[in-house]
Design an enzyme around this catalytic site. Structure first.
Site, PDB file in Angstrom:
ATOM      1  CG  ASP A  45      -2.050  -0.965   1.157  1.00 53.04           C
ATOM      2  OD1 ASP A  45      -2.320  -1.452   0.045  1.00 53.04           O
ATOM      3  OD2 ASP A  45      -2.666  -1.246   2.189  1.00 53.04           O
ATOM      4  CE  LYS A  67      -7.324   0.251  -1.351  1.00 47.28           C
ATOM      5  NZ  LYS A  67      -6.156  -0.625  -1.214  1.00 47.28           N
ATOM      6  CG  MET A 179      -9.339   6.200   6.360  1.00 43.85           C
ATOM      7  SD  MET A 179      -9.997   4.712   5.544  1.00 43.85           S
ATOM      8  CE  MET A 179     -10.898   3.935   6.903  1.00 43.85           C
TER       9      MET A 179
END
Length: 260
Positions: A45, A67, A179
């Protein structure tokens, strides 16, 4: 005479779902460090630090599936397919994830896809972002005088306004929001609408447990302004609760204010 031939079935490799922790190589588990150092194929990631990737052997194949906001290098379904494809070709795959693979890391989805394809999976836990960031900032997520319950939630999930967060934060409780930078204003509005005091203290931890870590504090009602005024960027965690006033910096500030 009829000739016969036999083909030996290819033994699938193993998918190792490995938690890379908050970024400091010293915070890797021994198992994670050994797998990274030995792996021929690493699928990682964007939150995995360069220092950890530098531990890979020189000939390792590093595949980024980073991402970025709403844009993915690969959709999750394609990441699942990539892991399965590599393993069915007989290759072991280290799937390296920031934090812990089973805490908002989609590790469960990847494990299910691999097992459904007959690919063996091993889970290697990592220090979660919440644990790493809280420890680095000196904020205890639990404290006998402040919190006996900790909840983790995702701040950018679908249907945020429809979820019931009542009881997740308040006296004796700590709420950690992953997030949540982009939806900070909506998060504050939702929590206050669910009954949480606008004065509830909180801390926003940016780049937790990394050299560039920042910790900013304020009341719940000012969360959106706090994020905007300080230019907070992901990765960042929002910790809400009285524990955010229990670390050395906060205690020193409270003591100073009491003597003014």
């Amino acid at each position: 005479m009829q000739s016969t031939s036999s083909t030996q079935a290819l033994v699938p490799g193993t998918v190792f779902l490995v938690g890379a922790g908050p970024g400091d190589p010293d915070l890797l588990t021994l198992r994670a460090a050994r797998l990274v150092e030995r792996a021929a194929t690493i699928v990682h990631d964007g939150l995995v630090s360069d220092d950890i990737l530098a531990m890979a052997r020189p000939d390792a194949r590093l595949i980024s599936v980073a991402k970025r906001r709403a844009r993915h290098t690969l959709p999750q379904e394609e990441i699942n397919a990539l892991l399965v494809r590599e393993a069915l070709a007989g290759r072991d795959v280290v799937r390296l994830k920031g934090g812990d693979p089973f805490i908002f890391g989609r590790g469960g989805e990847e494990a299910e896809a691999a097992r459904a394809a007959g690919v063996p999976v091993e889970i290697v836990p990592g220090i979660s972002a919440a644990n790493g960031a809280a420890a680095a900032s000196g904020i205890p997520l639990t404290h006998r005088d402040a919190a006996s319950v900790v909840s983790f939630v995702a701040g950018q999930c679908k249907g945020l306004s429809d979820q019931d967060w009542s009881g997740l934060a308040g006296k004796g409780r700590t709420l950690v929001i992953y997030m949540g930078v982009r939806t900070a204003g909506k998060i504050a509005e939702k929590l206050m609408a669910d009954g949480l005091s606008p004065a509830m203290p909180l801390a926003v931890i940016e780049n937790g447990a990394r050299p560039e870590m920042r910790v900013v504090r304020g009341p719940l009602a000012g969360l959106a302004d706090l994020v905007a005024d300080h230019g907070i960027k992901s990765p960042a965690l929002i910790v809400i609760g009285e524990v955010t006033q229990r670390d050395d910096v906060a205690l020193a500030r409270i003591a100073m204010e009491a003597h003014q």
